[in-house]
Motif scaffolding. Structure first.
Motif, PDB file in Angstrom:
ATOM      1  N   LEU A 147      38.825  13.578  23.979  1.00  0.00           N
ATOM      2  CA  LEU A 147      38.492  14.732  23.146  1.00  0.00           C
ATOM      3  C   LEU A 147      39.512  15.866  22.898  1.00  0.00           C
ATOM      4  O   LEU A 147      40.328  16.163  23.398  1.00  0.00           O
ATOM      5  CB  LEU A 147      37.974  15.659  24.138  1.00  0.00           C
ATOM      6  N   GLU A 148      39.564  16.382  21.177  1.00  0.00           N
ATOM      7  CA  GLU A 148      40.205  16.946  20.649  1.00  0.00           C
ATOM      8  C   GLU A 148      39.586  18.672  20.847  1.00  0.00           C
ATOM      9  O   GLU A 148      38.571  18.899  21.882  1.00  0.00           O
ATOM     10  CB  GLU A 148      39.956  16.943  19.274  1.00  0.00           C
ATOM     11  N   PRO A 149      41.136  18.916  21.791  1.00  0.00           N
ATOM     12  CA  PRO A 149      41.797  19.343  20.541  1.00  0.00           C
ATOM     13  C   PRO A 149      43.120  18.508  20.989  1.00  0.00           C
ATOM     14  O   PRO A 149      43.241  18.490  22.734  1.00  0.00           O
ATOM     15  CB  PRO A 149      42.232  20.517  20.440  1.00  0.00           C
ATOM     16  N   LYS A 163      30.705  12.951  17.574  1.00  0.00           N
ATOM     17  CA  LYS A 163      31.125  14.198  17.242  1.00  0.00           C
ATOM     18  C   LYS A 163      30.375  15.380  18.444  1.00  0.00           C
ATOM     19  O   LYS A 163      29.126  14.746  18.939  1.00  0.00           O
ATOM     20  CB  LYS A 163      30.838  15.726  16.572  1.00  0.00           C
ATOM     21  N   TRP A 166      29.321  21.302  21.233  1.00  0.00           N
ATOM     22  CA  TRP A 166      29.524  22.316  23.039  1.00  0.00           C
ATOM     23  C   TRP A 166      28.250  23.346  23.335  1.00  0.00           C
ATOM     24  O   TRP A 166      27.717  23.924  22.341  1.00  0.00           O
ATOM     25  CB  TRP A 166      30.916  23.491  22.509  1.00  0.00           C
ATOM     26  N   VAL A 200      41.534  23.211  25.373  1.00  0.00           N
ATOM     27  CA  VAL A 200      40.570  23.612  25.078  1.00  0.00           C
ATOM     28  C   VAL A 200      40.247  24.981  25.443  1.00  0.00           C
ATOM     29  O   VAL A 200      38.879  25.493  24.732  1.00  0.00           O
ATOM     30  CB  VAL A 200      39.347  22.914  26.542  1.00  0.00           C
ATOM     31  N   GLU A 203      40.689  27.561  22.409  1.00  0.00           N
ATOM     32  CA  GLU A 203      39.272  26.710  21.020  1.00  0.00           C
ATOM     33  C   GLU A 203      38.312  28.411  21.877  1.00  0.00           C
ATOM     34  O   GLU A 203      37.414  27.965  20.973  1.00  0.00           O
ATOM     35  CB  GLU A 203      38.541  25.759  21.438  1.00  0.00           C
ATOM     36  N   SER A 262      33.580  19.293  18.619  1.00  0.00           N
ATOM     37  CA  SER A 262      35.139  18.764  18.956  1.00  0.00           C
ATOM     38  C   SER A 262      34.445  17.337  19.020  1.00  0.00           C
ATOM     39  O   SER A 262      33.827  16.357  18.995  1.00  0.00           O
ATOM     40  CB  SER A 262      35.385  18.622  20.186  1.00  0.00           C
ATOM     41  N   CYS A 264      36.624  13.032  19.369  1.00  0.00           N
ATOM     42  CA  CYS A 264      36.749  12.388  20.249  1.00  0.00           C
ATOM     43  C   CYS A 264      38.406  10.848  19.847  1.00  0.00           C
ATOM     44  O   CYS A 264      37.707  10.458  18.644  1.00  0.00           O
ATOM     45  CB  CYS A 264      35.570  11.299  20.901  1.00  0.00           C
TER      46      CYS A 264
END
Length: 294
Positions: A147-149, A163, A166, A200, A203, A262, A264
């Motif tokens: 998962l980004e970041p 996507k 959250w 995370v 973020e 986020s 992926c």
């Protein structure tokens, strides 16, 4: 240090008893004891506390245990890759994954891939991104679903289709459960359970903006949704999570507002050759997602 001796060491550490370990390894107890003492002499450290009825690892022994496990795993993985040639696609593909909805399309592709290449097996390792990246660096994993970041410059990657949005996981008796979405102001001072990954948390702090000083972090959690649900039910706080189906009658899940989304990515190390099976699977995923070369 021979792999054979490392396997001896691991067996004794697991059994905590030289007699049982010797029986499992099909060697004599004196031979096994002598090999362990020679290993300690070679390393210059004491690896075991020896009692009358058991044998336990020292701190140095526990460090070697972790490293020995990684070395043996890597050796076995390398052997499988060398035994199976490129023409007959077979062997094991090790993938590290976080908790993400993109496991659904990935697993569908794994199932389809195995229809074409039934001799390929998959080893799925579930962990937080930092752990997955470490295992990628050490060569224990072929691919990682992250998962980004994520710092992407070190990797070749394929962007996954879904996507991740959250949400916040709440008790149904919380006043916030009456809201359709949750703002930073709503969470001001509310005890929170957040991801352990620093990136995370950064973020989340950006999402709080000027209200970040009112962010009340009660606990961190690396995995999993089940544990986070138990923590929320027992009143530790509300959990910031990626969207998932919550089956608890005591809990509800609400999206954040403004939205936090986020991406992926499926990654593998740059400048490192994949096994024929892993390379074939990466190409298969790329083709199925209709993504051009990175």
């Amino acid at each position: 240090m021979e792999l054979r001796i490392l396997r001896y060491f691991l067996a004794v550490a697991r059994e905590e008893n030289i007699t049982r370990a010797a029986s499992i390894l099909h060697v004599t107890q004196p031979t096994l004891s002598r090999q362990l003492m020679q290993m300690e002499e070679e390393l210059g450290v004491k690896l075991f506390h020896r009692g009358r009825h058991n044998i336990l690892l020292t701190e140095e022994g526990m460090l070697l245990y972790r490293r020995a496990q990684e070395i043996i795993n890597l050796a076995e993985k390398t052997e499988k890759e060398l035994v199976h040639g490129a023409e007959n696609i077979s062997g094991e593909i090790a993938i590290g994954c976080g908790e993400t909805q993109n496991m659904n399309p990935l697993c569908r592709m794994i199932a389809d891939f195995r229809q074409q290449y039934p001799d390929v097996t998959f080893d799925i390792y579930t962990a937080i991104a930092d752990d997955v990246k470490e295992r990628l660096e050490n060569g224990i994993l072929d691919l990682g679903l992250l998962l980004e970041p994520v710092e992407i410059s070190r990797y070749n990657f394929i962007r996954m289709p879904l996507k991740e949005k959250w949400h916040i996981l709440l008790r149904k008796d919380s006043p916030l459960a009456e809201k359709e979405s949750i703002t930073p102001g709503d969470l001001s001072g509310v005890p929170l359970i957040v991801a352990k990954r620093l990136s995370v948390r950064n973020e989340l702090e950006n999402w709080f903006g000027r209200l970040v000083e009112h962010m009340n972090m009660a606990a961190t959690c690396n995995l999993s949704h089940n544990n986070q649900a138990v923590m929320v039910e027992n009143g530790i706080g509300a959990a910031i999570v990626m969207e998932f189906t919550c089956d608890s009658d005591a809990l509800c899940i609400r999206p954040l507002k403004p939205e936090v989304i986020s991406g992926c990515v499926l990654v593998w190390k740059k400048n490192q050759a994949l096994s024929p099976a892993a390379a074939k699977f990466a190409a298969y995923v790329r083709k199925n997602l209709e993504i051009g070369p990175e």
